[in-house]
Design an enzyme around this catalytic site. Structure first.
Site, PDB file in Angstrom:
ATOM      1  CG  ASP A   1      43.347  36.650 -66.276  1.00  0.00           C
ATOM      2  OD1 ASP A   1      42.314  37.324 -66.139  1.00  0.00           O
ATOM      3  OD2 ASP A   1      44.389  36.851 -65.630  1.00  0.00           O
TER       4      ASP A   1
ATOM      5  CG  ASP B   1      41.146  41.684 -66.584  1.00  0.00           C
ATOM      6  OD1 ASP B   1      42.106  41.698 -65.812  1.00  0.00           O
ATOM      7  OD2 ASP B   1      40.861  42.613 -67.366  1.00  0.00           O
TER       8      ASP B   1
ATOM      9  CD  GLU C   1      41.389  42.769 -61.424  1.00  0.00           C
ATOM     10  OE1 GLU C   1      42.284  43.519 -61.037  1.00  0.00           O
ATOM     11  OE2 GLU C   1      40.913  42.852 -62.574  1.00  0.00           O
TER      12      GLU C   1
ATOM     13  CG  HIS D   1      49.131  40.585 -62.845  1.00  0.00           C
ATOM     14  ND1 HIS D   1      48.017  40.084 -62.190  1.00  0.00           N
ATOM     15  CD2 HIS D   1      48.653  41.328 -63.863  1.00  0.00           C
ATOM     16  CE1 HIS D   1      46.926  40.515 -62.782  1.00  0.00           C
ATOM     17  NE2 HIS D   1      47.285  41.270 -63.811  1.00  0.00           N
ATOM     18  CG  ASP D   2      47.231  44.255 -61.809  1.00  0.00           C
ATOM     19  OD1 ASP D   2      47.943  44.283 -62.836  1.00  0.00           O
ATOM     20  OD2 ASP D   2      46.057  43.859 -61.805  1.00  0.00           O
TER      21      ASP D   2
END
Ligand code: GLC
Length: 565
Positions: free
Chosen positions: A100, A201, A279, A336-337
């Site tokens: 990431d 990200d 992302e 994860h969000d």
């Protein structure tokens, strides 16, 4: 493309959230040793690549997305040697590793920021976005997307710095070429070590509109929170989005970002066969001639309260038509969000059956699938009932707003905080039917509460040995995909079928044609297939086996899916 397909086109990615995946040293926090011990598990599951959420040193204000050293390993996760062992172990099993990369901001504890804040003439001053104002007020009325002003007054020099996320995540100033060089060198450090690429990200947040003009004060952030809480239909959701855009469009998706992604692509292309994943769902990030990111997520697919056939058809038609012929799609249902697949799309009665249907869908659509750790055993969102146990500051923020802005009771506010915060999907992986779900030993408190449904079959050990488990179904589906050129690289074609709740499509690679028929609804559906369709072999089904042979009429059970040739 057919002849020179890339590994990341046919690969299935699996996102590991390191803090919650496996606790190798029994201190309550996931770590690299833990991941290493689980590499055989991942190989046995059948995934091809890992996306590792940040493993870098971090004060952990934003759960690792506040990096304080891009070349390090968080001490609680292990050492650089552990990282290298993990990388070798993964590669040795044919599993690629993507890291990431957080480009927009660093932690305020990063030495770059520590130097930058020291004085106005520091060589790193201009690495961040500093502004002074005459009246002492913030430079403008922009919000941070994580709540409050986007500007923080730093007492050391009495100037404000900009942060799109938490105040502990100051934005880097990408107008400064030194920042480009420094960040690209951090990327090269890991590429030199052999990592296979990066997930970028929040890539759309790297630049701001340099005019720094105020947003119109038609809506406050708290007001928007209220509106989004009340939004119960598409029309209201559209209104929320409209206000959100009005509020933030000066702070996201500025055209200059593409200069960064183009340059980063050049960096990646200095190496053999690496991948860049954004992302973002903005297809502009594929570039205009295959010169930016290799993959960008099809987030619109997952942004729906219900994965209906109609939604998927519309999504695929729009998305695939918009992509250039060389641009490869990328699909996911969770990370994860977001809420977990099992909770988000389950109707409460058929969740497991639906989970099987949705993985059939994800693995047979055209594009690279991304799975999120734990979905293969049906982990669900955990509603943490004590705000003291929230670890994501967003949970705490929304809990506070639920009381102050919505006037909710303590219990209701906790529910809002738990469901809008992100702890719900980040709980420790459930390995066994033992204390702490086998994540950490008895007597140790895991960093985040464990979901106790590990004791009712939602754990790896029980599912691995059960051929009828969700895990085993994932494994079969992954194996099927791996063996099929049609399912990995094939062309996608939607086939018209009645009733509308049934989704029917084919994937074709040279002579191999695989058909996919999915009943996306809770009611049985009677369908009539083209008489020429001959079901030679059912390759996968999530409920009962359909008879093979030429069938004109058949009944699909609720949430019934079949993959056949
Ligand atoms: C991305 C991450 C999210 C993080 C944010 C700021 O959206 O997925 O977890 O909070 O960026 O880095």
């Amino acid at each position: 493309m057919k002849n020179q397909s890339k590994w990341w086109q046919s690969a299935v990615f699996y996102q590991i959230y390191p803090r919650s995946f496996a606790d190798g040293n029994g201190d309550g926090i996931g770590d690299l040793k833990g991941i290493i011990q689980k590499l055989d598990y991942l190989q046995n599951l059948g995934i091809d690549a890992i996306w590792l959420s940040p493993h870098f040193p971090s004060p952990y204000v934003d759960c690792g997305y506040d990096v304080s050293d891009y070349r390090g390993v968080a001490p609680e996760y292990g050492t650089m040697e552990d990282f290298k062992e993990f990388l070798r172990g993964a590669h040795g099993r044919g599993i690629r590793v993507v890291l990431d990369l957080v480009l927009n901001h660093t932690s305020d504890q990063h030495t770059w920021f520590q130097e930058s804040r020291m004085d106005k003439t520091n060589p790193k001053r201009d690495w961040y976005i500093w502004k002074s104002t005459e009246n002492g007020e913030p430079p403008n009325n922009w919000y941070s997307t994580f709540g409050g002003s986007a500007w923080e007054l730093d007492p050391v020099t009495n100037e404000y710095y900009y942060h799109y996320f938490f105040k502990e995540q100051p934005d880097l100033n990408w107008k400064n070429p030194e920042v480009w060089e420094a960040m690209f060198n951090e990327a090269r450090f890991w590429l030199d070590m052999g990592v296979d690429g990066f997930r970028l990200d929040a890539v759309g947040t790297i630049f701001e509109d340099e005019r720094y003009e105020n947003r119109p004060e038609t809506m406050t952030q708290e007001g928007l929170f209220r509106l989004s809480h009340e939004a119960k239909n598409d029309e209201m959701n559209a209104e929320v989005l409209k206000y959100w855009m009005e509020m933030f469009h000066r702070q996201v998706d500025q055209p200059e970002v593409h200069q960064v992604t183009r340059e980063l692509r050049k960096v990646i292309d200095e190496y053999d066969d690496r991948v860049l994943i954004g992302e973002t769902d903005d297809i502009a990030f594929y570039g205009d001639n295959n010169n930016e990111l290799h993959l960008n997520f099809n987030f619109p697919l997952m942004r729906t309260p219900k994965i209906s056939a109609e939604h998927v058809r519309n999504n695929q038609k729009t998305r695939l038509a918009a992509l250039a012929s060389w641009a490869w799609p990328c699909n996911t249902f969770g990370n994860h969000d977001s809420a977990r697949v099992f909770t988000n799309y389950g109707d409460g009665k058929n969740n497991e059956l639906q989970a099987r249907l949705y993985i059939m869908l994800l693995l047979t659509l055209k594009g690279t699938p991304f799975l999120y750790n734990g979905e293969e055993i049906g982990m669900s969102d955990l509603a943490i009932s004590d705000p003291k146990l929230f670890r994501d500051p967003l949970g705490t923020l929304f809990y506070g707003w639920a009381k102050s802005e919505l006037g909710l009771s303590e219990d209701e506010a906790i529910q809002v905080g738990a469901s809008r915060g992100r702890d719900k999907c980040r709980t420790p992986m459930q390995w066994k039917n033992e204390v702490n779900g086998g994540f950490s030993p008895a007597g140790v408190n895991p960093w985040l509460q464990v979901n106790i449904d590990y004791s009712s079959g939602i754990n790896v050990a029980d599912q691995v040995k059960n051929p009828d488990s969700l895990f085993s179904f994932y494994q079969r589906a992954l194996n099927l995909r791996k063996k099929s050129k049609a399912l990995t690289l094939g062309e996608f074609e939607l086939i018209a079928v009645q009733p509308k709740d049934v989704l029917y499509y084919t994937r074709t690679f040279e002579n191999e044609v695989v058909s996919i028929l999915l009943n996306m609804d809770s009611k049985p559906q009677s369908i009539i297939l083209n008489p020429k369709v001959n079901i030679k072999k059912v390759l996968l089904t999530n409920t009962q086996k359909i008879e093979e042979g030429t069938l004109k009429r058949m009944t699909l059970l609720p949430y019934h899916g079949i993959v056949f040739i």
